[in-house]
Design an enzyme around this catalytic site. Sequence first.
Site, PDB file in Angstrom:
ATOM      1  NE  ARG A  44      17.477  95.088  90.070  1.00 12.06           N
ATOM      2  CZ  ARG A  44      18.742  95.399  90.326  1.00 12.06           C
ATOM      3  NH1 ARG A  44      19.151  95.514  91.564  1.00 12.06           N
ATOM      4  NH2 ARG A  44      19.595  95.539  89.359  1.00 12.06           N
ATOM      5  NE  ARG A  48      20.462  92.192  96.915  1.00 12.64           N
ATOM      6  CZ  ARG A  48      21.578  92.735  96.461  1.00 12.64           C
ATOM      7  NH1 ARG A  48      22.739  92.222  96.790  1.00 12.64           N
ATOM      8  NH2 ARG A  48      21.543  93.797  95.699  1.00 12.64           N
ATOM      9  NE  ARG A  57      20.757  85.921  95.503  1.00 12.50           N
ATOM     10  CZ  ARG A  57      21.961  85.582  95.919  1.00 12.50           C
ATOM     11  NH1 ARG A  57      22.173  84.434  96.509  1.00 12.50           N
ATOM     12  NH2 ARG A  57      22.983  86.400  95.705  1.00 12.50           N
ATOM     13  CG  ASP A  93      20.366  90.696  85.842  1.00 10.56           C
ATOM     14  OD1 ASP A  93      20.124  91.198  86.954  1.00 10.56           O
ATOM     15  OD2 ASP A  93      21.205  91.166  85.047  1.00 10.56           O
ATOM     16  CE1 TYR A 170      26.541  96.172  84.707  1.00  9.62           C
ATOM     17  CE2 TYR A 170      24.770  96.947  83.307  1.00  9.62           C
ATOM     18  CZ  TYR A 170      25.352  96.841  84.550  1.00  9.62           C
ATOM     19  OH  TYR A 170      24.741  97.408  85.633  1.00  9.62           O
TER      20      TYR A 170
END
Length: 363
Positions: A44, A48, A57, A93, A170
């Site tokens: 990552r 963010r 973003r 992703d 998921y």
Amino acid sequence: MIVSSTQADPSKDSATNTDALQNSPFLRACRREPVPYTPVWLMRQAGRYMPEYRAVRERTTFLELCKRPELAAEVTVTAAKRLGVDAAIIFADILLILEPMNLDLEFAKGEGPVIHNPVRSSEDIEALREVEDISALDYVYEAIRQTRYALPRDLPLIGFAGAPFTLASYMIEGGASKNYIHTKRLMYTDEAAWHEMMRKIARSLPRYLNAQIAAGAQAVQLFDSWVGSLSTHDYRRYVLPHTRAVIESITPGVPVIHFGTGTATLLEAMREAGGDVLGLDWRISLDEGWRRLGQDKAVMGNLDPIALFTDRDFVRRETKRILNEAGERNGHIFNLGHGILPETPVDNVLALVDAVHELSARR
Ligand code: CP3
């Protein structure tokens, strides 16, 4: 950043360029060859916590960002250059492959991923589509081509996908989960359906990963982030054969990083499933984890991401401790034990990269 995709064709690379890439500390470490310093990159690393990422973003949703190759390439390259790390990882992703498999994926604000039509019954599993035509994910390959073109010529690019278990969890839970009740119930009560689902995923993944390699990725990582929720028995019975099938089908000569968290009890079994580099999180010491895996494997890890919420001195001390555990062995790639968290101070991330390079420099 707009770049021409014809210029980025890796098959047109000169021999010297390939040599520079293959001799990079990261790829040498994947092959357990001696390195001038321990290579480091961070899961990552484009995320963010970084103001440059937040700025891009602000203009798009997360899924749009993944699907616009010029933006995905921009955040990938910006993060790698800003941090001075030894590898870039393509911005994408693990859940993107759910869409061509017929699942309705959304990244809901503040909630993380949501799958609106989760897989719960054998009919749902039948409706799940194996990805045969990988062109549905063309935007990922295009992002890789553009990134490869824009990156320094000796900086490797990592492609990735979710591993079968983590993806299945998921698909079945419909999002993140704490106890994996639906997933394990399906596994325990309808084993044939479970294996059918895992086969559909496991047959799709090598096509996707090999297309990433063809587009310009020098290594690939399989993220089995949530596999640590399984017993060793269940891992061997329900997961290992599928993960092994994926890894065995990856383009020969391309290093595979096999990553999970909470895997201290699973390392021997994960080794059997395969991979050239095994990821270790902070719950097991690097030294013990590596001994259990065997010296014929490279390892990646294993700083606790929370160590970055302290200060430079502590980051340096922990870095030194982990480098000492690796000792003089070839084949250590420094990383966190899991992804960087959004609140992480950038200065401490920069301090980490410097500390790894300085403290590991071979004289
Ligand atoms: O490492 C990188 O810089 C490459 C990009 C990358 C992302 N996701 C970007 C992302 C990678 C390698 C992933 C893998 C991924 N995605 C995993 C495996 C790694 C891990 O952490 O275990 C998993 C489980 C996912 C699924 C996923 N994607 C979740 C659970 C979330 C929400 C969590 C969160 O932080 O919001 C995402 C969204 C996501 N993927 C973000 C990023 C940068 C945040 C999205 C945003 O900008 O709002």
